[in-house]
Design a protein around this motif. Structure first.
Motif, PDB file in Angstrom:
ATOM      1  N   ASP A  18      47.814 105.037   1.870  1.00 51.50           N
ATOM      2  CA  ASP A  18      48.252 103.783   1.262  1.00 51.50           C
ATOM      3  C   ASP A  18      48.414 102.659   2.285  1.00 51.50           C
ATOM      4  O   ASP A  18      48.245 101.479   1.949  1.00 51.50           O
ATOM      5  N   HIS A  19      48.737 103.021   3.531  1.00 48.41           N
ATOM      6  CA  HIS A  19      48.961 102.004   4.565  1.00 48.41           C
ATOM      7  C   HIS A  19      47.825 101.965   5.594  1.00 48.41           C
ATOM      8  O   HIS A  19      47.930 101.273   6.601  1.00 48.41           O
ATOM      9  N   CYS A  20      46.779 102.718   5.328  1.00 46.17           N
ATOM     10  CA  CYS A  20      45.626 102.747   6.241  1.00 46.17           C
ATOM     11  C   CYS A  20      44.361 102.722   5.400  1.00 46.17           C
ATOM     12  O   CYS A  20      44.026 103.704   4.736  1.00 46.17           O
ATOM     13  N   VAL A  47      46.282  95.429   2.822  1.00 43.05           N
ATOM     14  CA  VAL A  47      47.017  96.142   3.877  1.00 43.05           C
ATOM     15  C   VAL A  47      46.926  95.324   5.161  1.00 43.05           C
ATOM     16  O   VAL A  47      45.857  94.834   5.517  1.00 43.05           O
ATOM     17  N   ARG A  48      48.040  95.221   5.870  1.00 41.13           N
ATOM     18  CA  ARG A  48      48.071  94.416   7.090  1.00 41.13           C
ATOM     19  C   ARG A  48      47.305  95.098   8.214  1.00 41.13           C
ATOM     20  O   ARG A  48      47.397  96.315   8.410  1.00 41.13           O
ATOM     21  N   VAL A  49      46.556  94.320   8.977  1.00 41.58           N
ATOM     22  CA  VAL A  49      45.828  94.824  10.143  1.00 41.58           C
ATOM     23  C   VAL A  49      46.745  94.722  11.364  1.00 41.58           C
ATOM     24  O   VAL A  49      47.217  93.628  11.707  1.00 41.58           O
ATOM     25  N   SER A  51      48.025  94.314  15.177  1.00 42.39           N
ATOM     26  CA  SER A  51      47.501  93.407  16.201  1.00 42.39           C
ATOM     27  C   SER A  51      46.530  94.118  17.139  1.00 42.39           C
ATOM     28  O   SER A  51      45.548  93.524  17.596  1.00 42.39           O
ATOM     29  N   PHE A  52      46.791  95.391  17.439  1.00 49.81           N
ATOM     30  CA  PHE A  52      45.878  96.150  18.301  1.00 49.81           C
ATOM     31  C   PHE A  52      44.478  96.219  17.685  1.00 49.81           C
ATOM     32  O   PHE A  52      43.468  96.043  18.373  1.00 49.81           O
ATOM     33  N   ILE A  53      44.415  96.468  16.375  1.00 51.77           N
ATOM     34  CA  ILE A  53      43.127  96.574  15.691  1.00 51.77           C
ATOM     35  C   ILE A  53      42.455  95.202  15.616  1.00 51.77           C
ATOM     36  O   ILE A  53      41.233  95.085  15.763  1.00 51.77           O
ATOM     37  N   GLU A  54      43.250  94.159  15.399  1.00 52.85           N
ATOM     38  CA  GLU A  54      42.684  92.804  15.424  1.00 52.85           C
ATOM     39  C   GLU A  54      42.005  92.542  16.766  1.00 52.85           C
ATOM     40  O   GLU A  54      40.898  92.000  16.824  1.00 52.85           O
ATOM     41  N   GLY A  55      42.676  92.939  17.850  1.00 54.54           N
ATOM     42  CA  GLY A  55      42.104  92.730  19.178  1.00 54.54           C
ATOM     43  C   GLY A  55      40.864  93.562  19.417  1.00 54.54           C
ATOM     44  O   GLY A  55      39.908  93.113  20.069  1.00 54.54           O
ATOM     45  N   LEU A  56      40.848  94.784  18.899  1.00 55.39           N
ATOM     46  CA  LEU A  56      39.713  95.690  19.104  1.00 55.39           C
ATOM     47  C   LEU A  56      38.478  95.237  18.332  1.00 55.39           C
ATOM     48  O   LEU A  56      37.364  95.221  18.868  1.00 55.39           O
ATOM     49  N   THR A  57      38.676  94.862  17.069  1.00 53.30           N
ATOM     50  CA  THR A  57      37.532  94.581  16.193  1.00 53.30           C
ATOM     51  C   THR A  57      37.228  93.097  16.043  1.00 53.30           C
ATOM     52  O   THR A  57      36.099  92.736  15.682  1.00 53.30           O
ATOM     53  N   GLY A  58      38.243  92.256  16.262  1.00 54.04           N
ATOM     54  CA  GLY A  58      38.082  90.838  15.973  1.00 54.04           C
ATOM     55  C   GLY A  58      38.254  90.512  14.500  1.00 54.04           C
ATOM     56  O   GLY A  58      38.100  89.359  14.083  1.00 54.04           O
ATOM     57  N   ALA A  62      43.758  86.965   8.550  1.00 54.01           N
ATOM     58  CA  ALA A  62      43.286  85.748   7.890  1.00 54.01           C
ATOM     59  C   ALA A  62      41.880  85.937   7.322  1.00 54.01           C
ATOM     60  O   ALA A  62      41.571  85.477   6.207  1.00 54.01           O
ATOM     61  N   MET A  63      41.017  86.616   8.069  1.00 55.97           N
ATOM     62  CA  MET A  63      39.663  86.875   7.586  1.00 55.97           C
ATOM     63  C   MET A  63      39.685  87.723   6.316  1.00 55.97           C
ATOM     64  O   MET A  63      38.925  87.476   5.363  1.00 55.97           O
ATOM     65  N   LEU A  64      40.552  88.720   6.290  1.00 56.13           N
ATOM     66  CA  LEU A  64      40.580  89.633   5.151  1.00 56.13           C
ATOM     67  C   LEU A  64      41.164  88.981   3.904  1.00 56.13           C
ATOM     68  O   LEU A  64      40.816  89.368   2.782  1.00 56.13           O
ATOM     69  N   ARG A  65      42.036  87.998   4.090  1.00 49.36           N
ATOM     70  CA  ARG A  65      42.577  87.298   2.923  1.00 49.36           C
ATOM     71  C   ARG A  65      41.470  86.608   2.132  1.00 49.36           C
ATOM     72  O   ARG A  65      41.580  86.424   0.909  1.00 49.36           O
TER      73      ARG A  65
END
Length: 203
Positions: A18-20, A47-49, A51-58, A62-65
């Motif tokens: 549910d959270h992943c 589901v919130r991304v 910050s570590f994953i934001e940095g890894l993938t870019g 905001a993009m997912l919204r």
């Protein structure tokens, strides 16, 4: 080699729940020794991304919204793949998310997954390691774009798959490389690969 659908997910974590959830999918279709079609989309699972994953993938929150709903994207991806056999690099990861997200749609996977990571460990033992980016650079495969984005990684895995098929044909004398052979070889211990290929040639 029959057509194969090579997939890659970007996600918010390692284990679906549910959270992943998945945040992006890339699919490329291999046929006749080349990539013939592609599907890619971000997807919003609410589901919130981290910050570590934001940095890894870019891939940012905001993009997912602005991305389409995950149910829509997974339905489109499943229709795009149809009944084609599946392959991914480190397939145990992508298979978990593919199966989890399809289950949420009331759908299920019918075909097997081959794993280019397991196959590379057996067929490219001389590589420095078997991470997708390392193999891509080591084998001088085409630069497909930013790593840790789904379509770029799916294309890298597809090009690696073509290299593995070429290795089986040219160095091991396998006349017809199939997805079924990939699935069989990935279960064979590395030390037993020559014996398994000899049996396959004689079959």
């Amino acid at each position: 080699m029959e057509p194969i659908a090579v997939i890659d997910f970007e996600t918010t974590g390692i284990t679906p729940g549910d959270h992943c959830r998945a945040t992006e999918i890339g699919v490329v279709i291999l046929e006749g020794g080349r990539i013939v079609d592609r599907y890619q989309s971000l997807m919003n699972a609410g589901v919130r991304v981290p910050s570590f994953i934001e940095g890894l993938t870019g891939i940012t929150n905001a993009m997912l919204r602005e991305a389409p709903p995950i149910a829509q994207v997974m339905g489109e991806a499943a229709d795009f793949v149809g009944d084609l056999p599946l392959l991914a690099h480190n397939a145990s990861f992508d298979q978990k998310f593919w199966d989890s997200e399809l289950t949420r749609l009331g759908r299920s996977r019918r075909q097997a997954f081959a794993c280019s990571l397991l196959l590379a460990r057996r067929l490219l033992p001389e590589a420095p390691n078997h991470k997708l980016g390392t193999l891509n650079s080591w084998a001088r495969l085409p630069n497909t774009g930013k790593a840790h984005r789904a379509l770029a990684d799916a294309e890298m895995a597809a090009n690696l798959t073509l290299l593995l098929a070429e290795r089986l044909h040219d160095q091991h004398g396998i006349a017809e490389v199939s997805h079924g052979l990939f699935c069989s070889l990935q279960k064979v211990p590395a030390s037993k690969i020559p014996e398994a290929l000899k049996r396959h040639r004689g079959a």
